[in-house]
Design a protein around this motif. Structure first.
Motif, PDB file in Angstrom:
ATOM      1  N   ILE A 627      -4.273  -6.724   6.286  1.00 24.97           N
ATOM      2  CA  ILE A 627      -3.547  -6.409   7.518  1.00 24.97           C
ATOM      3  C   ILE A 627      -2.993  -4.989   7.419  1.00 24.97           C
ATOM      4  O   ILE A 627      -2.611  -4.534   6.338  1.00 24.97           O
ATOM      5  CB  ILE A 627      -2.435  -7.460   7.778  1.00 24.97           C
ATOM      6  N   HIS A 628      -3.012  -4.268   8.549  1.00 26.23           N
ATOM      7  CA  HIS A 628      -2.541  -2.888   8.576  1.00 26.23           C
ATOM      8  C   HIS A 628      -1.006  -2.852   8.446  1.00 26.23           C
ATOM      9  O   HIS A 628      -0.327  -3.747   8.967  1.00 26.23           O
ATOM     10  CB  HIS A 628      -2.976  -2.224   9.882  1.00 26.23           C
ATOM     11  N   PRO A 629      -0.463  -1.810   7.802  1.00 20.97           N
ATOM     12  CA  PRO A 629       1.000  -1.721   7.634  1.00 20.97           C
ATOM     13  C   PRO A 629       1.762  -1.832   8.964  1.00 20.97           C
ATOM     14  O   PRO A 629       2.833  -2.455   8.992  1.00 20.97           O
ATOM     15  CB  PRO A 629       1.199  -0.334   7.002  1.00 20.97           C
ATOM     16  N   ASP A 630       1.218  -1.262  10.054  1.00 21.63           N
ATOM     17  CA  ASP A 630       1.938  -1.356  11.336  1.00 21.63           C
ATOM     18  C   ASP A 630       2.026  -2.804  11.806  1.00 21.63           C
ATOM     19  O   ASP A 630       3.060  -3.250  12.318  1.00 21.63           O
ATOM     20  CB  ASP A 630       1.216  -0.545  12.429  1.00 21.63           C
ATOM     21  N   ASP A 631       0.930  -3.522  11.665  1.00 28.78           N
ATOM     22  CA  ASP A 631       0.920  -4.928  12.093  1.00 28.78           C
ATOM     23  C   ASP A 631       1.785  -5.784  11.164  1.00 28.78           C
ATOM     24  O   ASP A 631       2.358  -6.796  11.592  1.00 28.78           O
ATOM     25  CB  ASP A 631      -0.513  -5.472  12.110  1.00 28.78           C
ATOM     26  N   ALA A 632       1.839  -5.377   9.894  1.00 25.95           N
ATOM     27  CA  ALA A 632       2.689  -6.108   8.940  1.00 25.95           C
ATOM     28  C   ALA A 632       4.160  -5.842   9.255  1.00 25.95           C
ATOM     29  O   ALA A 632       4.987  -6.768   9.236  1.00 25.95           O
ATOM     30  CB  ALA A 632       2.349  -5.677   7.515  1.00 25.95           C
ATOM     31  N   THR A 659      -2.594  -3.104   3.850  1.00 27.08           N
ATOM     32  CA  THR A 659      -3.416  -1.957   3.453  1.00 27.08           C
ATOM     33  C   THR A 659      -3.740  -1.084   4.653  1.00 27.08           C
ATOM     34  O   THR A 659      -3.953  -1.607   5.761  1.00 27.08           O
ATOM     35  CB  THR A 659      -4.738  -2.430   2.798  1.00 27.08           C
ATOM     36  N   ASP A 660      -3.802   0.221   4.439  1.00 21.47           N
ATOM     37  CA  ASP A 660      -4.200   1.093   5.545  1.00 21.47           C
ATOM     38  C   ASP A 660      -5.723   1.203   5.643  1.00 21.47           C
ATOM     39  O   ASP A 660      -6.248   1.971   6.436  1.00 21.47           O
ATOM     40  CB  ASP A 660      -3.561   2.476   5.419  1.00 21.47           C
ATOM     41  N   VAL A 666      -6.579  -5.353  13.689  1.00 20.19           N
ATOM     42  CA  VAL A 666      -7.673  -6.130  13.083  1.00 20.19           C
ATOM     43  C   VAL A 666      -7.168  -6.701  11.759  1.00 20.19           C
ATOM     44  O   VAL A 666      -6.422  -6.038  11.036  1.00 20.19           O
ATOM     45  CB  VAL A 666      -8.918  -5.245  12.828  1.00 20.19           C
ATOM     46  N   VAL A 667      -7.546  -7.928  11.459  1.00 20.85           N
ATOM     47  CA  VAL A 667      -7.281  -8.503  10.136  1.00 20.85           C
ATOM     48  C   VAL A 667      -8.610  -9.012   9.569  1.00 20.85           C
ATOM     49  O   VAL A 667      -9.539  -9.302  10.330  1.00 20.85           O
ATOM     50  CB  VAL A 667      -6.239  -9.657  10.186  1.00 20.85           C
ATOM     51  N   SER A 668      -8.703  -9.092   8.261  1.00 23.32           N
ATOM     52  CA  SER A 668      -9.984  -9.453   7.638  1.00 23.32           C
ATOM     53  C   SER A 668      -9.784 -10.507   6.557  1.00 23.32           C
ATOM     54  O   SER A 668      -8.818 -10.452   5.789  1.00 23.32           O
ATOM     55  CB  SER A 668     -10.610  -8.184   7.026  1.00 23.32           C
TER      56      SER A 668
END
Ligand SMILES: Nc1nc2c(c(=O)[nH]1)N[C@H]1C(S)=C(S)[C@@H](COP(=O)(O)OP(=O)(O)OC[C@H]3O[C@@H](n4cnc5c(=O)[nH]c(N)nc54)[C@H](O)[C@@H]3O)O[C@H]1N2
Ligand SMILES: Nc1nc2c(c(=O)[nH]1)N[C@H]1C(S)=C(S)[C@@H](COP(=O)(O)OP(=O)(O)OC[C@H]3O[C@@H](n4cnc5c(=O)[nH]c(N)nc54)[C@H](O)[C@@H]3O)O[C@H]1N2
Ligand SMILES: [Mo]
Length: 722
Positions: A627-632, A659-660, A666-668
């Protein structure tokens, strides 16, 4: 496909190294090759057939196991007819010696009307577009990455996967070589291991690749950059393509794709301006909502920029041995496009190239009525973990009257079987690739003999198991099937496809089985001796005399011979695909999803089934949510926190990794996890079970034209787990 040097000590593998002299891999090897000894020794690997009696597994003799298959299947067939029997064929079929060569016998001669496969969560869009454009469903162009100067990779992570519908030795080294003379660009929502090695990463919104490619095509026409090169005289449909692309300007698609209009235009100019360039798209382009459009447009861009059927561009390989896949589909010869010749009973999904979405299987088992599936044969597949909404399948498999699995492990799927018929380990059988070599950047052939004798000399190969099950479906008790007769019959069909008479050709052989087929396909392949017609040409004996393999060189231009369309032209703009464009147009105007889920692979995994090999499972937990830091931040999440991921169909709990290296929004997650189920025998996998991301994949979320499962771009919500 890598050449191995296997050292054996006292009947056990003591070391595996890459064979430096192998003409293909030159010593390269991935961790899965090194682990074949551990795979062979895996105490959980099934070595004897097993039947379930009163819920308990018992090892039995082969004869007993086949008798049990007969007891189970015959009543189903006599009561409901063969239409009550279905099969699911999984991925290892493509890379085991005898399954690949004999699966066509089960599918073609058993009379089972509807089968399912991992193909509809994989490459079905590419089969479809190749069928429509070139007239052959496996006539798939391969990027000539060894000779290109500009490589654009979309929705693939070959640094991990080693390539797919693309076989090349040591792809990491090849990417490094391209960069030393040119450029590598990766278009992916994730900064993957491949992107990390590239010159540039273009983070794209999942599911919008077709729009991006249309804008590239728009620019090519708009700026007068279209150059067809030598392939030009074989291309039909340029004017249609120009008219279609006129609506798809870079400005129009930029907001949805997340890629700047000027960057899209420059991409078109880069591709048009390079002498040798190629776009390669794979799983991330196929297993998404617009899989067919994206798969098609990759080829269109390569064609319009003159990078088609020419070195360094997209080319058609020439495998030394042909595979049954190279044949046309009956009823669809010459690129005919009447899909939906039948529809599924429950959902009404249309047949495409003879298949319907694998996600239909659960409802076809669960829903009563004429045509309900009552018996299932699985071959090398684990659909409970690998198919969309696999948990639905998990729930209904126990209701089958009979389930037979040709498989080597007691896993999430096969635990529901009544009989398990195990194949040999990779080290107990010979090897020569069948399907994968059809996508190789050079024409190589390499045979390896078995390293070990099977522990039980009477153990049948998987080809024999498939023959017995085929005979059983057509009315003979499995234990009484005349294996040699069916094998000869199948062989005669293969000879017939080459305009040879089976009865004459069979005189060359003392015995049947996969080696006879391999010899036939080599001898009647592009370099073969054609049984004396072409003296000095290739035979299996010759291949065996070259333990490091033989390389007949890189791909060569093959137009128009490779085309099977009636007019011997490439159909650039098939109507069936144009009909799907309004759906893509609607996507551009759709409100953006808050978060979407994509899938990823790991170097030491192979879908679900190598998780029981100890050496491959070392290291930290791999089943995490990127997950991107902004979404986290907006959810106050930190690496290691557990979250609940929910979609329209399910929810699961998983630790996050902030992680950036991923696009915001988007999440993976990886697929193939969710072990630890009762009744499985996978000690290593079950000790780090992970969770099954396919619980989140709605079964009706498919690429409409092909029916392929969309396991990427799934709308999800994420909340901290309490
Ligand atoms: N969410 C999500 N789902 C996906 C994907 C994704 O990217 N994301 N990828 C999709 C793709 S591309 C694929 S190919 C499918 C894979 O889907 P499947 O093929 O159904 O899954 P695998 O995990 O590869 O299962 C392989 C099975 O073969 C058995 N096996 C291994 N070796 C042998 C052998 O030598 N002989 C026999 N008889 N059996 C053997 C294993 O025990 C296991 O049961 O998953 C698809 N599902
Ligand atoms: N080590 C290892 N190797 C494997 C396998 C394995 O499980 N492990 N599986 C084998 C199999 S069965 C197959 S089919 C191949 C697959 O081989 P690849 O096609 O290389 O598959 P992935 O590594 O899953 O890479 C797919 C990429 O697509 C990206 N993606 C997701 N959605 C989108 C989208 O909408 N647009 C774009 N542009 N990208 C998107 C994902 O972020 C991911 O990086 O690998 C094979 N090789
Ligand atoms: Mo796959």
């Amino acid at each position: 496909m890598c050449g191995l040097e296997i050292q054996v000590d006292g009947g056990r593998v003591s070391r595996i190294r890459g064979n430096q002299d192998d003409v293909w891999s030159r010593g390269h090897l991935c961790p899965k090759g090194v682990s074949l000894g551990a795979l062979h020794d895996d105490p959980d690997r099934i070595r004897k057939p097993m039947i379930k009696v009163d819920g308990q597994w018992r090892e039995v003799s082969w004869d007993t196991a086949f008798r049990r298959c007969t007891e189970l299947l015959q009543p189903v067939i006599s009561r409901y007819g063969i239409a009550a029997v279905s099969s699911y064929v999984g991925n290892p079929t493509a890379h085991t010696f005898s399954l690949g060569r004999y699966i066509g016998l089960l599918l073609g001669m058993s009379g089972i009307p509807t089968s399912y496969s991992s193909g509809t969560v994989d490459q079905w869009p590419k089969n479809l577009t190749s069928h429509l454009m070139y007239g052959g469903w496996w006539t798939i162009p391969v990027p000539d990455i060894q000779r290109t100067d500009l490589l654009v990779i979309m929705g693939a992570n070959p640094a991990v996967s080693q390539g797919s519908l693309l076989a090349a030795p040591n792809i990491n080294a090849i990417i490094g070589d391209i960069r030393s003379r040119g450029t590598v660009i990766v278009i992916d929502p994730v900064r993957t291991a491949t992107a990390a090695k590239a010159d540039e990463w273009l983070p794209i919104t999942p599911g919008t690749d077709a729009a991006l490619l249309l804008a590239v095509i728009h620019t090519l026409f708009d700026e007068d950059l279209v150059r067809l090169g030598a392939a030009g005289e074989y291309i039909d449909g340029i004017d249609t393509m120009r008219a279609v692309a006129a609506d798809w300007s870079p400005q129009r698609v930029a907001p949805a794709t997340g890629i700047d209009a000027e960057r899209i235009r420059r991409l078109a100019r880069q591709l048009a301006g390079a002498d040798r360039a190629v776009v390669y798209g794979r799983i991330g382009l196929c297993t998404q909502e617009f899989g067919s459009l994206a798969s098609w447009l990759v080829d269109v861009v390569n064609i319009l920029t003159g990078h088609f059927d020419t070195p360094g561009g997209a080319m058609f390989p020439r495998a030394t041995a042909w595979s049954l896949t190279t044949r046309q589909l009956p009823g669809l010869e010459g690129g005919r496009s009447e899909f939906g010749r039948w529809r599924t009973r429950v959902r009404g999904a249309k047949e495409v190239l003879g298949q319907t979405p694998v996600s239909c299987l659960a409802e076809e088992i669960a829903t009563p009525g004429e045509g309900q599936v009552k018996a299932l044969i699985t071959v090398a597949g684990n659909p409970v973990l690998s198919s969309p909404a696999g948990h639905d399948l998990d729930a209904v498999l126990p209701t089958l009257e009979a389930m037979i699995s040709v498989d080597c492990w007691l896993n999430e799927t096969t635990r529901h079987a009544d009989v398990i018929l195990p194949g040999l380990s990779p080290l107990e059988q010979p090897h020569h690739d069948d399907l994968l070599l059809q996508f190789a950047v050079s024409s190589v052939t390499n045979y390896s003999p078995p390293v070990f004798h099977p522990c039980d000399p009477d153990r049948p190969g998987e080809w024999e198991i498939l023959i017995r099950l085929t005979g059983l479906c057509t009315g003979t008790p499995a234990e009484d099937v005349d294996v040699a007769a069916l094998d000869d019959g199948f062989f005669d069909v293969l000879c017939y496809l080459q305009d040879l008479t089976g009865a004459d050709i069979r005189k060359h052989y003392d015995s049947g089985g996969p080696e006879r087929i391999l010899d036939l396909t080599l001898r009647t392949g592009p370099f073969g001796d054609r049984y004396g017609e072409n003296p000095g040409g290739l035979t299996l004996d010759q291949v065996k005399a070259h333990p490091n393999g033989i390389d007949f060189g890189p791909m060569v231009p093959q137009l128009p011979g490779v085309l099977s369309t009636p007019e011997a032209k490439v159909r650039l703009a098939p109507q069936y695909l144009l009909d799907d464009l309004p759906r893509l147009a609607a996507r551009l105007d759709r409100r953006p999803d808050e978060l979407v889920l994509v899938s990823r692979r790991h170097l030491r995994s192979n879908n679900s089934w190598m998780h029981n090999v100890g050496p491959l499972m070392k290291g930290k937990d791999r089943c995490t949510l990127l997950i991107h830091p902004d979404d986290a931040a907006v959810r106050t999440l930190r690496t290691g926190d557990s979250v609940v991921v929910a979609s329209a169909t399910g929810r699961l709990e998983v630790p996050v990794e902030v992680t950036d290296a991923i696009k915001p929004g988007v999440v993976s997650m990886p697929h193939g996890w969710g072990h630890g189920k009762a009744g499985t025998r996978m000690a290593v996998a079950n000790s780090s079970p992970g969770v099954n991301n396919n619980i989140l994949a709605p079964p009706t979320f498919v690429d409409e034209p092909s029916g392929n499962g969309a396991v990427n771009g799934i709308p999800v919500t994420i909340t901290a787990a309490r």
